[in-house]
Design a protein around this motif. Structure first.
Motif, PDB file in Angstrom:
ATOM      1  N   ALA A  61       0.797  -1.468   0.317  1.00  0.00           N
ATOM      2  CA  ALA A  61       0.009   0.155   0.381  1.00  0.00           C
ATOM      3  C   ALA A  61       1.017   1.095   0.206  1.00  0.00           C
ATOM      4  O   ALA A  61       1.107   2.109  -0.603  1.00  0.00           O
ATOM      5  N   ARG A  62       1.800   1.688   0.791  1.00  0.00           N
ATOM      6  CA  ARG A  62       3.187   2.246   0.992  1.00  0.00           C
ATOM      7  C   ARG A  62       3.214   2.644  -0.422  1.00  0.00           C
ATOM      8  O   ARG A  62       3.581   3.469  -0.680  1.00  0.00           O
ATOM      9  N   VAL A  63       3.625   1.466  -1.537  1.00  0.00           N
ATOM     10  CA  VAL A  63       4.414   1.452  -2.605  1.00  0.00           C
ATOM     11  C   VAL A  63       3.674   2.300  -3.636  1.00  0.00           C
ATOM     12  O   VAL A  63       3.869   2.802  -4.287  1.00  0.00           O
ATOM     13  N   VAL A  64       1.922   1.413  -3.721  1.00  0.00           N
ATOM     14  CA  VAL A  64       1.227   2.029  -4.068  1.00  0.00           C
ATOM     15  C   VAL A  64       1.124   3.690  -4.697  1.00  0.00           C
ATOM     16  O   VAL A  64       1.297   4.683  -5.391  1.00  0.00           O
ATOM     17  N   ALA A  65       1.265   4.158  -3.012  1.00  0.00           N
ATOM     18  CA  ALA A  65       0.886   5.855  -2.886  1.00  0.00           C
ATOM     19  C   ALA A  65       2.324   6.487  -3.140  1.00  0.00           C
ATOM     20  O   ALA A  65       1.815   7.100  -3.488  1.00  0.00           O
ATOM     21  N   ALA A  66       3.167   5.952  -2.723  1.00  0.00           N
ATOM     22  CA  ALA A  66       4.683   6.545  -3.548  1.00  0.00           C
ATOM     23  C   ALA A  66       4.979   6.842  -5.357  1.00  0.00           C
ATOM     24  O   ALA A  66       5.176   7.498  -5.383  1.00  0.00           O
ATOM     25  N   ALA A  67       4.270   6.063  -5.507  1.00  0.00           N
ATOM     26  CA  ALA A  67       3.962   5.511  -6.915  1.00  0.00           C
ATOM     27  C   ALA A  67       3.289   6.546  -7.902  1.00  0.00           C
ATOM     28  O   ALA A  67       3.441   7.365  -8.562  1.00  0.00           O
ATOM     29  N   ASP A  68       1.758   6.823  -6.757  1.00  0.00           N
ATOM     30  CA  ASP A  68       1.047   8.032  -7.510  1.00  0.00           C
ATOM     31  C   ASP A  68       1.595   9.065  -6.673  1.00  0.00           C
ATOM     32  O   ASP A  68       1.712   9.993  -8.105  1.00  0.00           O
ATOM     33  N   SER A  69       2.882   9.737  -6.585  1.00  0.00           N
ATOM     34  CA  SER A  69       3.287  10.740  -6.158  1.00  0.00           C
ATOM     35  C   SER A  69       4.558  10.849  -7.212  1.00  0.00           C
ATOM     36  O   SER A  69       5.162  11.883  -7.432  1.00  0.00           O
ATOM     37  N   ALA A  70       4.660   9.769  -7.581  1.00  0.00           N
ATOM     38  CA  ALA A  70       6.046  10.153  -8.403  1.00  0.00           C
ATOM     39  C   ALA A  70       5.282  10.427  -9.641  1.00  0.00           C
ATOM     40  O   ALA A  70       6.533  10.082 -11.102  1.00  0.00           O
ATOM     41  N   GLY A  71       3.966  10.214 -10.245  1.00  0.00           N
ATOM     42  CA  GLY A  71       3.944  10.734 -11.736  1.00  0.00           C
ATOM     43  C   GLY A  71       2.866   8.555 -12.611  1.00  0.00           C
ATOM     44  O   GLY A  71       2.900   8.914 -13.051  1.00  0.00           O
ATOM     45  N   VAL A  72       3.303   7.795 -11.179  1.00  0.00           N
ATOM     46  CA  VAL A  72       3.311   6.366 -12.158  1.00  0.00           C
ATOM     47  C   VAL A  72       1.823   6.209 -12.168  1.00  0.00           C
ATOM     48  O   VAL A  72       1.145   6.452 -11.008  1.00  0.00           O
ATOM     49  N   PRO A  73       1.630   5.821 -13.246  1.00  0.00           N
ATOM     50  CA  PRO A  73      -0.419   5.558 -13.493  1.00  0.00           C
ATOM     51  C   PRO A  73      -0.694   4.528 -12.127  1.00  0.00           C
ATOM     52  O   PRO A  73      -0.817   3.123 -12.704  1.00  0.00           O
ATOM     53  N   VAL A  74      -1.777   4.732 -11.138  1.00  0.00           N
ATOM     54  CA  VAL A  74      -2.163   4.195 -10.109  1.00  0.00           C
ATOM     55  C   VAL A  74      -3.179   3.962 -10.313  1.00  0.00           C
ATOM     56  O   VAL A  74      -3.864   4.724 -10.337  1.00  0.00           O
ATOM     57  N   PRO A  75      -3.937   3.303  -9.592  1.00  0.00           N
ATOM     58  CA  PRO A  75      -5.196   3.854  -8.799  1.00  0.00           C
ATOM     59  C   PRO A  75      -5.320   4.680  -7.125  1.00  0.00           C
ATOM     60  O   PRO A  75      -4.056   3.753  -6.407  1.00  0.00           O
ATOM     61  N   GLU A  76      -6.035   5.201  -7.206  1.00  0.00           N
ATOM     62  CA  GLU A  76      -6.327   5.904  -5.839  1.00  0.00           C
ATOM     63  C   GLU A  76      -6.392   4.614  -4.384  1.00  0.00           C
ATOM     64  O   GLU A  76      -7.011   4.120  -4.928  1.00  0.00           O
ATOM     65  N   LEU A  77      -5.181   5.107  -3.951  1.00  0.00           N
ATOM     66  CA  LEU A  77      -5.001   4.338  -2.604  1.00  0.00           C
ATOM     67  C   LEU A  77      -6.496   4.986  -1.719  1.00  0.00           C
ATOM     68  O   LEU A  77      -5.780   5.839  -1.367  1.00  0.00           O
ATOM     69  N   ILE A  78      -7.338   3.898  -1.110  1.00  0.00           N
ATOM     70  CA  ILE A  78      -7.934   4.881  -0.408  1.00  0.00           C
ATOM     71  C   ILE A  78      -8.036   4.321   1.142  1.00  0.00           C
ATOM     72  O   ILE A  78      -8.211   5.158   2.181  1.00  0.00           O
ATOM     73  N   ASP A 199      -7.035   4.267 -25.303  1.00  0.00           N
ATOM     74  CA  ASP A 199      -5.851   5.042 -25.342  1.00  0.00           C
ATOM     75  C   ASP A 199      -4.746   4.769 -24.813  1.00  0.00           C
ATOM     76  O   ASP A 199      -3.519   5.222 -25.197  1.00  0.00           O
ATOM     77  N   GLY A 200      -5.124   3.586 -24.011  1.00  0.00           N
ATOM     78  CA  GLY A 200      -3.163   2.882 -23.658  1.00  0.00           C
ATOM     79  C   GLY A 200      -3.446   2.719 -22.995  1.00  0.00           C
ATOM     80  O   GLY A 200      -4.075   2.348 -21.991  1.00  0.00           O
ATOM     81  N   LEU A 201      -2.379   2.721 -21.453  1.00  0.00           N
ATOM     82  CA  LEU A 201      -2.055   2.194 -20.408  1.00  0.00           C
ATOM     83  C   LEU A 201      -2.661   3.332 -19.683  1.00  0.00           C
ATOM     84  O   LEU A 201      -2.414   4.263 -19.967  1.00  0.00           O
ATOM     85  N   ARG A 202      -3.198   2.953 -18.415  1.00  0.00           N
ATOM     86  CA  ARG A 202      -4.634   3.686 -17.789  1.00  0.00           C
ATOM     87  C   ARG A 202      -3.676   3.485 -16.282  1.00  0.00           C
ATOM     88  O   ARG A 202      -3.950   4.360 -15.521  1.00  0.00           O
ATOM     89  N   ALA A 203      -3.450   2.361 -15.943  1.00  0.00           N
ATOM     90  CA  ALA A 203      -2.674   1.892 -14.367  1.00  0.00           C
ATOM     91  C   ALA A 203      -1.950   0.728 -14.111  1.00  0.00           C
ATOM     92  O   ALA A 203      -2.310  -0.352 -15.362  1.00  0.00           O
ATOM     93  N   VAL A 204      -0.854   0.510 -13.303  1.00  0.00           N
ATOM     94  CA  VAL A 204      -0.304   0.186 -13.288  1.00  0.00           C
ATOM     95  C   VAL A 204      -0.088  -0.590 -11.754  1.00  0.00           C
ATOM     96  O   VAL A 204      -1.099  -0.035 -10.874  1.00  0.00           O
ATOM     97  N   ILE A 205      -0.553  -2.091 -11.886  1.00  0.00           N
ATOM     98  CA  ILE A 205      -1.051  -2.867 -11.560  1.00  0.00           C
ATOM     99  C   ILE A 205      -0.569  -4.016 -10.040  1.00  0.00           C
ATOM    100  O   ILE A 205       0.673  -3.960 -10.688  1.00  0.00           O
ATOM    101  N   ASP A 206      -0.798  -4.489  -9.322  1.00  0.00           N
ATOM    102  CA  ASP A 206      -0.301  -5.622  -8.519  1.00  0.00           C
ATOM    103  C   ASP A 206       0.983  -5.818  -8.192  1.00  0.00           C
ATOM    104  O   ASP A 206       1.655  -6.015  -9.186  1.00  0.00           O
ATOM    105  N   TRP A 207       1.271  -4.589  -7.030  1.00  0.00           N
ATOM    106  CA  TRP A 207       2.507  -4.295  -6.760  1.00  0.00           C
ATOM    107  C   TRP A 207       3.277  -4.591  -5.482  1.00  0.00           C
ATOM    108  O   TRP A 207       4.841  -4.944  -5.013  1.00  0.00           O
TER     109      TRP A 207
END
Length: 315
Positions: A61-78, A199-207
């Motif tokens: 979960a922390r990795v997903v949040a950090a990826a979002d902050s770095a501009g990686v397309p990921v789902p928002e962590l709720i 349109d192409g890539l929307r999100a990177v998942i399964d971290w």
């Protein structure tokens, strides 16, 4: 959590008393359960660890949040947390799109996506590798780690000696690239773990396999023959090496040494063979009885064949 009713209660509690509707379990996922639902009418995804998986989902979960902050397309962590039975979970925004490789590679509706994806994947990986280190991620020697995992499986009786994998292990040791400063590595960057739209890539998942390591590991894993799903192009069955490498460099990932990526591609094939053995062992040991896990074990021979092909020009 024993079932959908218990999961609904948990989600309502952790999402501030939200009304939970349309809770349904999605297929796929050897290491976790994935459910789709609505919270006050808004589509969400919840993932929770399966029994026997010792990885800490709070790190993911922390990795997903950090990826979002770095501009990686990921789902928002709720939300994230642990249920009463000790299984970790996280709630994510639902992203519309496709993950099934054969559809992305063949269906006409994704023709524009196919034209763009190789470059988008290179850019996304450059963003992944720009992420700051995340607390809890470790640097792992993949050769030592997977050798130990295979040895343990053999010792427990859920695996058997694998002479070809030992031969490849020796080749990997003899040709290991020079060490580099470790960065955050996704660890399982491939079709199936990417949400793609027309349109192409929307999100990177399964971290869940994220760790610190050589960034070329992700590029090599993306090019492993198993993840081409029967298509010819080396990059996920979609594009060519040069296109991937150029996009990665243009997005700030740095120049790519094709020989190093090739080494990681061979290691990825070797590693996937061992992972197939390990996932089957979870079923064989009785920890989690699963047709999916049992079927994955039957893919070991495919990887042995791919290893012969991968090393054909190396000896």
């Amino acid at each position: 959590m024993s079932g959908a009713d218990d999961l609904s209660v948990l989600l309502a509690d952790r999402l501030g008393g939200a009304t939970i509707t349309e809770l349904s379990r999605l297929s796929g996922g050897a290491s976790r359960e994935t459910w789709r639902f609505r919270a006050n009418g808004i589509p969400r995804i919840v993932q929770r660890q399966r029994a026997g998986d010792e990885r800490d989902m709070s790190i993911e979960a922390r990795v997903v949040a950090a990826a979002d902050s770095a501009g990686v397309p990921v789902p928002e962590l709720i939300a994230t947390g642990t249920s009463d039975d000790g299984s970790a979970f996280m709630v994510l925004a639902a992203i519309d799109g496709e993950t099934i490789a054969r559809k992305l590679q063949r269906d006409s509706e994704f023709s524009n996506a196919r034209a763009a994806l190789t470059g988008q994947l290179g850019s996304a990986l450059a963003a992944v590798h720009s992420m700051p280190a995340v607390n809890g991620l470790e640097t792992v020697d993949p050769i030592a780690y997977y050798t130990e995992m295979l040895d343990n499986a053999i010792a427990s009786g859920t695996g058997t000696p694998q002479p070809l994998l030992e031969l490849v292990r020796r080749w990997l040791i003899e040709h290991r690239p020079r060490p580099v400063e470790p960065v955050v590595v996704h660890g399982d960057f491939r079709l199936g773990n990417l949400i793609v739209g027309v349109d192409g890539l929307r999100a990177v998942i399964d971290w869940e396999l994220a760790h610190l390591g050589d960034p070329m590991e992700d590029l090599g894993w993306l090019c492993v023959k198993a993840w081409r799903f029967g298509q010819r192009p080396p990059v996920a069955g979609l594009g060519e090496y040069d296109e991937l490498f150029s996009a990665y460099a243009a997005a700030g990932g740095g120049d790519v040494d094709a020989d190093v990526v090739r080494w990681w591609e061979v290691l990825g094939t070797w590693k996937w063979a061992i992972m197939c053995i390990l996932q089957a062992s979870v079923h064989l040991s009785g920890a989690t009885r699963s047709h999916e896990l049992a079927a994955i074990g039957r893919r070991v021979c495919e990887n042995e064949h791919d290893l012969f092909l991968a090393l054909e020009d190396c000896w």
